[in-house]
Motif scaffolding. Sequence first.
Motif, PDB file in Angstrom:
ATOM      1  N   GLY A  51       1.914  15.656 -34.182  1.00 32.02           N
ATOM      2  CA  GLY A  51       0.826  14.824 -33.677  1.00 32.02           C
ATOM      3  C   GLY A  51       1.166  13.351 -33.813  1.00 32.02           C
ATOM      4  O   GLY A  51       2.145  12.973 -34.459  1.00 32.02           O
ATOM      5  N   ALA A  52       0.362  12.519 -33.180  1.00 23.92           N
ATOM      6  CA  ALA A  52       0.477  11.069 -33.338  1.00 23.92           C
ATOM      7  C   ALA A  52      -0.581  10.608 -34.336  1.00 23.92           C
ATOM      8  O   ALA A  52      -1.576  11.298 -34.585  1.00 23.92           O
ATOM      9  CB  ALA A  52       0.282  10.377 -31.995  1.00 23.92           C
ATOM     10  N   ALA A  53      -0.352   9.434 -34.913  1.00 24.20           N
ATOM     11  CA  ALA A  53      -1.284   8.885 -35.898  1.00 24.20           C
ATOM     12  C   ALA A  53      -2.664   8.690 -35.278  1.00 24.20           C
ATOM     13  O   ALA A  53      -2.792   8.426 -34.080  1.00 24.20           O
ATOM     14  CB  ALA A  53      -0.751   7.551 -36.414  1.00 24.20           C
ATOM     15  N   ALA A  54      -3.699   8.802 -36.112  1.00 25.63           N
ATOM     16  CA  ALA A  54      -5.061   8.502 -35.651  1.00 25.63           C
ATOM     17  C   ALA A  54      -5.116   7.047 -35.220  1.00 25.63           C
ATOM     18  O   ALA A  54      -4.721   6.161 -35.979  1.00 25.63           O
ATOM     19  CB  ALA A  54      -6.059   8.752 -36.782  1.00 25.63           C
ATOM     20  N   GLY A  55      -5.551   6.805 -34.002  1.00 21.43           N
ATOM     21  CA  GLY A  55      -5.609   5.440 -33.488  1.00 21.43           C
ATOM     22  C   GLY A  55      -4.341   5.021 -32.778  1.00 21.43           C
ATOM     23  O   GLY A  55      -4.246   3.889 -32.298  1.00 21.43           O
ATOM     24  N   CYS A  56      -3.376   5.915 -32.683  1.00 21.57           N
ATOM     25  CA  CYS A  56      -2.117   5.591 -32.013  1.00 21.57           C
ATOM     26  C   CYS A  56      -2.356   5.066 -30.599  1.00 21.57           C
ATOM     27  O   CYS A  56      -1.702   4.136 -30.162  1.00 21.57           O
ATOM     28  CB  CYS A  56      -1.239   6.837 -31.970  1.00 21.57           C
ATOM     29  SG  CYS A  56       0.299   6.680 -31.073  1.00 21.57           S
ATOM     30  N   GLY A  63       2.865  10.015 -22.866  1.00 22.38           N
ATOM     31  CA  GLY A  63       4.144   9.374 -23.104  1.00 22.38           C
ATOM     32  C   GLY A  63       4.036   7.970 -23.661  1.00 22.38           C
ATOM     33  O   GLY A  63       4.999   7.212 -23.616  1.00 22.38           O
ATOM     34  N   ALA A  64       2.861   7.604 -24.195  1.00 22.78           N
ATOM     35  CA  ALA A  64       2.683   6.228 -24.657  1.00 22.78           C
ATOM     36  C   ALA A  64       3.234   6.042 -26.071  1.00 22.78           C
ATOM     37  O   ALA A  64       3.245   6.960 -26.873  1.00 22.78           O
ATOM     38  CB  ALA A  64       1.208   5.853 -24.631  1.00 22.78           C
ATOM     39  N   PHE A  65       3.664   4.830 -26.354  1.00 23.37           N
ATOM     40  CA  PHE A  65       4.033   4.459 -27.718  1.00 23.37           C
ATOM     41  C   PHE A  65       2.751   4.208 -28.518  1.00 23.37           C
ATOM     42  O   PHE A  65       1.707   3.888 -27.960  1.00 23.37           O
ATOM     43  CB  PHE A  65       4.844   3.164 -27.723  1.00 23.37           C
ATOM     44  CG  PHE A  65       6.149   3.245 -26.986  1.00 23.37           C
ATOM     45  CD1 PHE A  65       7.041   4.273 -27.229  1.00 23.37           C
ATOM     46  CD2 PHE A  65       6.487   2.276 -26.062  1.00 23.37           C
ATOM     47  CE1 PHE A  65       8.249   4.327 -26.549  1.00 23.37           C
ATOM     48  CE2 PHE A  65       7.693   2.326 -25.385  1.00 23.37           C
ATOM     49  CZ  PHE A  65       8.573   3.353 -25.630  1.00 23.37           C
ATOM     50  N   TYR A  94      10.815  10.219 -28.167  1.00 25.38           N
ATOM     51  CA  TYR A  94      10.454   9.319 -29.247  1.00 25.38           C
ATOM     52  C   TYR A  94       9.320   9.835 -30.125  1.00 25.38           C
ATOM     53  O   TYR A  94       8.680   9.086 -30.826  1.00 25.38           O
ATOM     54  CB  TYR A  94      10.124   7.914 -28.721  1.00 25.38           C
ATOM     55  CG  TYR A  94       9.185   7.885 -27.552  1.00 25.38           C
ATOM     56  CD1 TYR A  94       7.813   8.017 -27.733  1.00 25.38           C
ATOM     57  CD2 TYR A  94       9.668   7.714 -26.264  1.00 25.38           C
ATOM     58  CE1 TYR A  94       6.958   7.989 -26.668  1.00 25.38           C
ATOM     59  CE2 TYR A  94       8.810   7.682 -25.186  1.00 25.38           C
ATOM     60  CZ  TYR A  94       7.456   7.815 -25.393  1.00 25.38           C
ATOM     61  OH  TYR A  94       6.611   7.795 -24.335  1.00 25.38           O
ATOM     62  N   LEU A  95       9.081  11.123 -30.084  1.00 29.85           N
ATOM     63  CA  LEU A  95       7.982  11.626 -30.890  1.00 29.85           C
ATOM     64  C   LEU A  95       8.241  11.450 -32.382  1.00 29.85           C
ATOM     65  O   LEU A  95       7.323  11.339 -33.174  1.00 29.85           O
ATOM     66  CB  LEU A  95       7.710  13.097 -30.580  1.00 29.85           C
ATOM     67  CG  LEU A  95       6.410  13.603 -31.196  1.00 29.85           C
ATOM     68  CD1 LEU A  95       5.212  12.912 -30.565  1.00 29.85           C
ATOM     69  CD2 LEU A  95       6.288  15.093 -31.040  1.00 29.85           C
ATOM     70  N   THR A  96       9.526  11.400 -32.773  1.00 31.66           N
ATOM     71  CA  THR A  96       9.839  11.189 -34.175  1.00 31.66           C
ATOM     72  C   THR A  96       9.048  10.006 -34.728  1.00 31.66           C
ATOM     73  O   THR A  96       8.571  10.044 -35.845  1.00 31.66           O
ATOM     74  CB  THR A  96      11.352  10.939 -34.336  1.00 31.66           C
ATOM     75  OG1 THR A  96      12.030  12.099 -33.882  1.00 31.66           O
ATOM     76  CG2 THR A  96      11.711  10.681 -35.774  1.00 31.66           C
ATOM     77  N   SER A  97       8.897   8.967 -33.902  1.00 26.25           N
ATOM     78  CA  SER A  97       8.174   7.803 -34.407  1.00 26.25           C
ATOM     79  C   SER A  97       6.701   8.123 -34.635  1.00 26.25           C
ATOM     80  O   SER A  97       6.060   7.516 -35.481  1.00 26.25           O
ATOM     81  CB  SER A  97       8.324   6.606 -33.473  1.00 26.25           C
ATOM     82  OG  SER A  97       7.498   6.736 -32.341  1.00 26.25           O
ATOM     83  N   TYR A  98       6.155   9.106 -33.898  1.00 29.42           N
ATOM     84  CA  TYR A  98       4.768   9.493 -34.171  1.00 29.42           C
ATOM     85  C   TYR A  98       4.641   9.994 -35.610  1.00 29.42           C
ATOM     86  O   TYR A  98       3.668   9.711 -36.296  1.00 29.42           O
ATOM     87  CB  TYR A  98       4.307  10.607 -33.217  1.00 29.42           C
ATOM     88  CG  TYR A  98       4.098  10.215 -31.775  1.00 29.42           C
ATOM     89  CD1 TYR A  98       4.261   8.911 -31.334  1.00 29.42           C
ATOM     90  CD2 TYR A  98       3.714  11.168 -30.853  1.00 29.42           C
ATOM     91  CE1 TYR A  98       4.053   8.569 -29.999  1.00 29.42           C
ATOM     92  CE2 TYR A  98       3.503  10.840 -29.518  1.00 29.42           C
ATOM     93  CZ  TYR A  98       3.683   9.540 -29.098  1.00 29.42           C
ATOM     94  OH  TYR A  98       3.481   9.222 -27.792  1.00 29.42           O
ATOM     95  N   GLY A  99       5.625  10.766 -36.046  1.00 25.60           N
ATOM     96  CA  GLY A  99       5.603  11.266 -37.421  1.00 25.60           C
ATOM     97  C   GLY A  99       5.700  10.125 -38.419  1.00 25.60           C
ATOM     98  O   GLY A  99       4.974  10.093 -39.416  1.00 25.60           O
TER      99      GLY A  99
END
Length: 341
Positions: free
Chosen positions: A194-199, A208-210, A254-259
């Motif tokens: 998942g992406a961070a809350a508020g990402c 596909g957003a950063f 780039y999902l690694t950065s979500y982690g």
Amino acid sequence: MGPFFRRIYRAVKGWSTSVHSGGIISAAMAYFAWTPVMLSILWFGLVAGLTSTLQQVTDFGINPTNVGMFVYVPTNITATPAVVVAIHDCNGTAQTYLTSTPYAQFADTYGFIVVYPNSTNAGSCWDVRSNATLTHNGGGDSQGIASMVGYAISTYSADPTRVFVTGTASGGTMTNILCAVYPDLWRAASAYSGAAAGCFVNTSSDAGAFCTPDDIIMDGSYWVPLVRAMNPGYTGAYPPISVWYGETNFFNAYLTSYGLQSLEEWAGIFEYDTNEYQALGFNGYQKQIYGPNLQTNFDYDEVDPLPVHGDEDMAWFGIDPSLAPPVLPPPPPPPPVQHFG
Ligand SMILES: *[C@@H]1O[C@H](CO)[C@@H](O)[C@H](O)[C@H]1NC(C)=O
Ligand SMILES: *[C@@H]1O[C@H](CO)[C@@H](O)[C@H](O)[C@H]1NC(C)=O
Ligand SMILES: *[C@@H]1O[C@H](CO)[C@@H](O)[C@H](O)[C@H]1NC(C)=O
Ligand SMILES: *[C@@H]1O[C@H](CO)[C@@H](O)[C@H](O)[C@H]1NC(C)=O
Ligand SMILES: *[C@@H]1O[C@H](CO)[C@@H](O)[C@H](O)[C@H]1NC(C)=O
């Protein structure tokens, strides 16, 4: 599925104790070589072996965005059952998440209830960016899911102190959001890919957003005010969370950065130093324990969205601590995070 995983764990553990240094790699490869066999066995067990079926619930409370509520109630539940809220990914449904994850099977074994929210949004993704969903009782998807918890507690005499949340990809992002927006509902959480809350706050799309401009990893000074603003006035504790992420996303890289952003977010909330952790190795992934409330699991042999590690969730939730896998020496250091854009 427990016995299968335990058998693999024993096999891997036996390997690693008899073959040192290079043994960890070969043990991990042995594990993954087994995986397809294991999954096909599990699949039949899941579909054919359940004691009950998915039921739809309507009129479960305030539900501004018409999220669907489905429950799996085993024929044999404990007197005050725990509740696991299990949230599907984009393109998924309550039904696909029931069949592709082991939670219903575990519910049969341990007598808890599984709530499967069902998105009716385009592509069946969750709303993970509107102000409504990112605000306590703000009228978004998160509020509908919170209502399901209240319904489950009153209808099944569930234990309000043992309600857990987990999910994959868009559902993993929703897991983070629910921990931020409704922190007092959950005893613990496990978020997969998942992406961070508020990402995706203030973005026009989450596809596909950063998380941040140029994908820069932000620290707690960015994330903590964002989380706190989702439930202004709340001063209580936030639930312990286990963050799972893999090497890359299946549709972008780039999902690694979500982690990593999720790590920064929750380390900020719990006031943990992200440079201080205990590193433990398991079957091909590395667990980093920052404190009792936060651990990350980086599985760089697996592509996001990761498969659910159900045994680990049962251990992390305290439903069956004996399902925690044996600890191996840490695997080799992960490759550097790639930044794009
Ligand atoms: C139902 O649950 C009770 C209490 O946990 C247990 O003793 C019993 O064996 C269970 N029955 C079945 C059929 O699983
Ligand atoms: C969902 O399915 C559509 C159509 O098959 C596909 O184009 C899209 O990439 C899928 N999205 C995800 C997140 O799996
Ligand atoms: C969930 O919602 C989808 C539409 O997004 C629908 O096709 C499906 O039948 C619903 N129910 C279940 C149990 O998944
Ligand atoms: C977000 O929603 C809350 C609650 O509905 C509202 O008070 C607030 O003004 C909204 N913020 C923005 C930036 O729209
Ligand atoms: C999002 O937009 C609102 C309203 O313009 C603003 O107050 C807030 O600071 C923005 N949040 C972030 C993280 O950029």
